[in-house]
Design a protein around this motif. Structure first.
Motif, PDB file in Angstrom:
ATOM      1  N   TYR A   1     -59.792 103.876 -17.912  1.00 45.16           N
ATOM      2  CA  TYR A   1     -59.980 103.282 -16.910  1.00 45.16           C
ATOM      3  C   TYR A   1     -59.168 102.334 -16.289  1.00 45.16           C
ATOM      4  O   TYR A   1     -59.172 101.948 -15.009  1.00 45.16           O
TER       5      TYR A   1
ATOM      6  N   LYS B   1     -59.196 110.013 -22.940  1.00 43.46           N
ATOM      7  CA  LYS B   1     -60.250 109.636 -23.871  1.00 43.46           C
ATOM      8  C   LYS B   1     -60.158 108.261 -24.394  1.00 43.46           C
ATOM      9  O   LYS B   1     -59.261 107.638 -24.493  1.00 43.46           O
TER      10      LYS B   1
ATOM     11  N   TRP C   1     -75.458 109.584 -17.236  1.00 45.66           N
ATOM     12  CA  TRP C   1     -74.512 109.335 -18.642  1.00 45.66           C
ATOM     13  C   TRP C   1     -75.361 108.368 -19.334  1.00 45.66           C
ATOM     14  O   TRP C   1     -75.688 108.475 -20.612  1.00 45.66           O
TER      15      TRP C   1
ATOM     16  N   ASN D   1     -65.692 107.618 -25.693  1.00 42.59           N
ATOM     17  CA  ASN D   1     -66.248 108.295 -24.344  1.00 42.59           C
ATOM     18  C   ASN D   1     -64.660 109.371 -23.781  1.00 42.59           C
ATOM     19  O   ASN D   1     -63.805 108.825 -23.576  1.00 42.59           O
TER      20      ASN D   1
ATOM     21  N   THR E   1     -63.279 110.474 -20.346  1.00 42.11           N
ATOM     22  CA  THR E   1     -63.413 110.374 -19.143  1.00 42.11           C
ATOM     23  C   THR E   1     -62.226 111.205 -18.237  1.00 42.11           C
ATOM     24  O   THR E   1     -61.568 111.939 -18.958  1.00 42.11           O
ATOM     25  N   GLU E   2     -62.549 111.150 -16.960  1.00 44.46           N
ATOM     26  CA  GLU E   2     -61.369 112.058 -16.201  1.00 44.46           C
ATOM     27  C   GLU E   2     -60.068 111.678 -16.283  1.00 44.46           C
ATOM     28  O   GLU E   2     -59.013 112.325 -15.952  1.00 44.46           O
TER      29      GLU E   2
ATOM     30  N   TYR F   1     -71.595 115.198 -13.591  1.00 42.71           N
ATOM     31  CA  TYR F   1     -70.019 115.104 -13.404  1.00 42.71           C
ATOM     32  C   TYR F   1     -69.332 116.271 -12.511  1.00 42.71           C
ATOM     33  O   TYR F   1     -68.467 115.957 -11.924  1.00 42.71           O
TER      34      TYR F   1
END
Length: 306
Positions: free
Chosen positions: A116, A150, A233, A144, A146-147, A267
């Protein structure tokens, strides 16, 4: 507080299932292991519920992690997370030196070990395990996809100025928690807990909790789709965590699978909306299906208990 040996905290993180815990429960679980709790998951996993969060003027949310998580952990382990709000990062770091390890909240946007970093702002918890004049050692069990890549469990260091910027809230304060003794654990027998959970789920669904949630998101605007993605989520993780404790294959097959599908649909809806395309109604259908699975499973567990 001296810097803990990385191998020690690697071992701690190896006992925490960061793939089913959120970014507050995960570091709390790591603190519990560090404090001597052999398996922290049951104390976090016993609850199966669908409780709306306190309204804040925005879209409806679910109370995950639950607002009274600290009290639940205290009753189940004899250790309570006690939260503090320091006047600034220097004051906070001084308080951390007097403790072995603490749970700290920061902004994921400014935490360089997370995907993030530089992309998304959200509150994120991690464990501070040690520090010196230039750097702070952290342990983070978060796991997790994520876009932006990881997130994987890690033990690392962050420079003091970077940490200070990441953990300082808009009002200049820093929030953190340490475990404190809370008396003897007060466990509830598993059968009583299972029956109480099932009754709570049925009452919540009969009371329209998911109906109201879906109605508030029926237009599938960008804001609504983003909230659906976050809430599904959290629900999917909480159900997968509960499945660890319940050890009921049909719960996993019916409830966990249904929320995984809802999360995946949310998502995909987010990705479509960001490309300027309408979100498919299928995401709402998936949530309805998950609610039906919850109700049917609660009915089955109550019937088996009778």
């Amino acid at each position: 507080m001296t810097t803990a040996a990385p191998a020690r905290w690697d071992t701690v993180l190896g006992t925490v299932d960061g793939a089913v815990l959120d970014c507050v429960s995960g570091p709390l679980a790591a603190l519990l292991v560090h404090a001597g709790v052999q398996d922290p998951h049951p104390s976090l996993a016993e609850d199966w519920e669908a409780v709306p969060a306190a309204p804040d003027g925005g879209l409806p949310r679910f109370d995950l992690p639950p607002a009274d998580l600290d009290e639940r952990v205290a009753a189940r382990t004899g250790l309570r997370p006690v939260w503090h709000r320091s006047g600034g990062p220097a004051e906070a770091r001084d308080a951390w030196r007097r403790r072995d390890a603490v749970l700290v909240l920061g902004d994921a946007f400014a935490l360089p070990w997370l995907p993030y970093f530089g992309h998304a702002r959200m509150s994120h918890g991690f464990v501070v395990t040690g520090q010196d004049d230039t750097a702070v050692t952290i342990a983070d069990p978060y796991d997790n996809v994520t876009e932006w890549g990881k997130a994987a469990p890690t033990v690392t260091t962050i420079a003091v100025p970077e940490l200070d910027a990441a953990v300082t809230a808009a009002d200049g304060s820093v929030r953190w928690a340490a475990l404190e003794p809370a008396g003897a654990p007060r466990p509830v027998p598993a059968g009583e807990r299972i029956a109480a959970n099932a009754r709570q789920i049925r009452a919540a669904i009969d009371g329209g909790v998911f109906d109201r949630f879906l109605t508030a998101h029926r237009e599938l605007t960008a804001e609504q789709v983003d909230n659906l993605a976050l809430q599904t989520w959290l629900l999917a993780r909480s159900r997968r965590l509960h499945a660890r404790w319940l050890a009921d294959d049909r719960f996993t097959e019916d409830v966990v699978t249904a929320w995984d599908r809802a999360q995946q649909a949310a998502y995909l809806a987010v990705r479509r909306v960001r490309r300027g395309r309408p979100a498919p109604d299928a995401v709402l259908d998936r949530i309805r299906a998950a609610a039906r699975a919850e109700y049917a499973t609660a009915a089955r567990l109550l019937e088996e208990d009778s």
